[in-house]
Scaffold this motif. Structure first.
Motif, PDB file in Angstrom:
ATOM      1  N   SER A  66       0.424  10.922   0.372  1.00  0.00           N
ATOM      2  CA  SER A  66       1.184   9.996   1.204  1.00  0.00           C
ATOM      3  C   SER A  66       2.651  10.392   1.264  1.00  0.00           C
ATOM      4  O   SER A  66       3.177  11.072   0.402  1.00  0.00           O
TER       5      SER A  66
ATOM      6  N   THR B 270       2.051   1.638  -3.650  1.00  0.00           N
ATOM      7  CA  THR B 270       0.991   2.048  -4.580  1.00  0.00           C
ATOM      8  C   THR B 270       0.552   3.488  -4.312  1.00  0.00           C
ATOM      9  O   THR B 270       0.291   4.237  -5.255  1.00  0.00           O
ATOM     10  N   ASN B 271       0.510   3.889  -3.054  1.00  0.00           N
ATOM     11  CA  ASN B 271       0.183   5.285  -2.741  1.00  0.00           C
ATOM     12  C   ASN B 271       1.268   6.226  -3.247  1.00  0.00           C
ATOM     13  O   ASN B 271       0.976   7.295  -3.775  1.00  0.00           O
ATOM     14  N   TYR B 272       2.515   5.840  -3.081  1.00  0.00           N
ATOM     15  CA  TYR B 272       3.641   6.657  -3.542  1.00  0.00           C
ATOM     16  C   TYR B 272       3.611   6.818  -5.065  1.00  0.00           C
ATOM     17  O   TYR B 272       3.940   7.871  -5.597  1.00  0.00           O
TER      18      TYR B 272
ATOM     19  N   LEU C  13      -5.363   5.227 -10.168  1.00  0.00           N
ATOM     20  CA  LEU C  13      -5.024   5.496  -8.781  1.00  0.00           C
ATOM     21  C   LEU C  13      -5.472   6.892  -8.388  1.00  0.00           C
ATOM     22  O   LEU C  13      -5.273   7.841  -9.137  1.00  0.00           O
TER      23      LEU C  13
ATOM     24  N   ASN D 257       0.823  -1.215   0.000  1.00  0.00           N
ATOM     25  CA  ASN D 257       0.000   0.000   0.000  1.00  0.00           C
ATOM     26  C   ASN D 257       0.854   1.262   0.000  1.00  0.00           C
ATOM     27  O   ASN D 257       0.512   2.244  -0.662  1.00  0.00           O
ATOM     28  N   ASP D 258       1.957   1.255   0.748  1.00  0.00           N
ATOM     29  CA  ASP D 258       2.861   2.408   0.744  1.00  0.00           C
ATOM     30  C   ASP D 258       3.370   2.681  -0.666  1.00  0.00           C
ATOM     31  O   ASP D 258       3.416   3.830  -1.113  1.00  0.00           O
TER      32      ASP D 258
ATOM     33  N   SER E 120       0.966   6.840  -6.952  1.00  0.00           N
ATOM     34  CA  SER E 120      -0.295   7.417  -7.438  1.00  0.00           C
ATOM     35  C   SER E 120      -0.097   8.701  -8.238  1.00  0.00           C
ATOM     36  O   SER E 120      -0.853   8.977  -9.162  1.00  0.00           O
ATOM     37  N   SER E 121       0.930   9.470  -7.925  1.00  0.00           N
ATOM     38  CA  SER E 121       1.163  10.731  -8.644  1.00  0.00           C
ATOM     39  C   SER E 121       1.563  10.509 -10.102  1.00  0.00           C
ATOM     40  O   SER E 121       1.461  11.421 -10.919  1.00  0.00           O
TER      41      SER E 121
ATOM     42  N   GLU F  48      -5.369  10.479  -6.353  1.00  0.00           N
ATOM     43  CA  GLU F  48      -4.256  11.303  -5.896  1.00  0.00           C
ATOM     44  C   GLU F  48      -4.107  11.108  -4.405  1.00  0.00           C
ATOM     45  O   GLU F  48      -5.068  10.892  -3.685  1.00  0.00           O
ATOM     46  N   SER F  49      -2.882  11.175  -3.941  1.00  0.00           N
ATOM     47  CA  SER F  49      -2.617  10.914  -2.533  1.00  0.00           C
ATOM     48  C   SER F  49      -1.572  11.883  -2.020  1.00  0.00           C
ATOM     49  O   SER F  49      -0.689  12.305  -2.742  1.00  0.00           O
TER      50      SER F  49
END
Length: 108
Positions: free
Chosen positions: A101, A22-24, A96, A19-20, A26-27, A98-99
């Motif tokens: 994170s 995939t969140n990273y 994805l 998850n870390d 996302s941009s 936007e995050s």
């Protein structure tokens, strides 16, 4: 269907999760993403297999995108099930969100 390519990402903090990552990522607005945490020889770092469409591969190979001191290289060959520690839950084409994170933890 577009061809897929993968990278090997390693030397991240041992608590870094799928998850870390995939969140990273996302941009980057990747059209397709499959991320698996790999088993490692030692528990002091985390490694990942990240698969994307071939057209997005260069985005992942850009060293300036990743935290300093991590290892990024193209992944060659087939990923075997016995190499996977934590698998992604879906292999579908995704958009994805936007995050905000934080950067994955980097082991020093």
């Amino acid at each position: 269907m577009p061809k897929r390519k993968a990278i090997f990402l390693s030397i991240l903090g041992p608590s870094t999760t799928v998850n870390d990552i995939t969140n990273y990522l996302s941009s980057l607005k990747l059209q397709y993403l499959q991320c698996n945490r790999l088993k490692t020889k030692f528990q002091s770092y985390a490694s990942f297999h990240i698969e994307v469409y071939e057209c997005d591969l260069q985005l992942l190979l850009d060293a300036s995108f990743w935290p300093e001191s991590c290892l990024i290289t193209e992944f060659y060959g087939k990923l075997r099930k016995d190499q996977i520690s934590q698998a992604v839950t879906s292999e579908s084409v995704i958009n994805l969100p936007e995050s905000n994170s934080s950067t994955p933890t980097v082991s020093k």
